[in-house]
Write a protein that holds these residues in place. Sequence first.
Motif, short mmCIF file in Angstrom:
data_model
loop_
_atom_site.label_atom_id
_atom_site.label_comp_id
_atom_site.label_asym_id
_atom_site.label_seq_id
_atom_site.Cartn_x
_atom_site.Cartn_y
_atom_site.Cartn_z
N ARG A 1 0.81 -1.23 0.00
CA ARG A 1 0.00 0.00 0.00
C ARG A 1 0.84 1.28 0.00
O ARG A 1 0.36 2.33 -0.36
N LYS A 2 2.05 1.17 0.50
CA LYS A 2 2.87 2.36 0.73
C LYS A 2 3.28 3.05 -0.57
O LYS A 2 3.41 2.40 -1.61
N GLY A 3 3.54 4.33 -0.48
CA GLY A 3 4.02 5.09 -1.62
C GLY A 3 5.53 4.98 -1.79
O GLY A 3 6.05 5.04 -2.91
N ARG A 4 6.22 4.82 -0.69
CA ARG A 4 7.68 4.65 -0.71
C ARG A 4 8.03 3.41 0.10
O ARG A 4 7.68 3.31 1.27
N ILE A 5 8.72 2.49 -0.56
CA ILE A 5 9.02 1.20 0.07
C ILE A 5 10.52 0.96 0.00
O ILE A 5 11.14 1.11 -1.05
#
Length: 176
Positions: A42-46
């Motif tokens: 779900r994250k924008g930055r991983i």
Amino acid sequence: MIELAESYLGNITENASLSERLEKAGFKEHCLEVYLSQADSRKGRIHSRATSGVDVGIVKNRDWLLREGDIFETQNGKLLLIHLQEQKVMVLSFTELINDSSLKRLRDRDINLVHLGHVLGNHHWPIIIEDGKIYVELVIDTEVIEATIRNFSIPGLEIDYEWRSLKEHTHHHHHS
């Protein structure tokens, strides 16, 4: 050095030419693989580490989830293959048959089921409905979700748990 992946190319299960490109590229030299949790998808930055030990940064929009088989291209021209780890999910099923002879009980249960669906959606708890069962992703404390569901006292409703990959079947509720 970190490999930065911002260019989404597609998914190998939907794009045959992308799958061929991945095979031709040669995994050892030009491809990276990462295994991510459902929460990371779900994250924008991983930030993750590829199976080869290379640090990988993935930048994407938060309004879509990564799926098993997604492919990115890194700034250095390497292909990045996304894998999603299985996770424990809550399984809601029914022991009583729907053809219950008591119409009043059926109406009460139907109303409670609609209310349960409304509550699951309002809490943004991702679900899958498959083969007569409801699979609820455990995005918060298991006890909270279970207590909320048990509060409806739906006759014949059983709560169980199993490990599975939710993949792209997860339903997400968005408010505009």
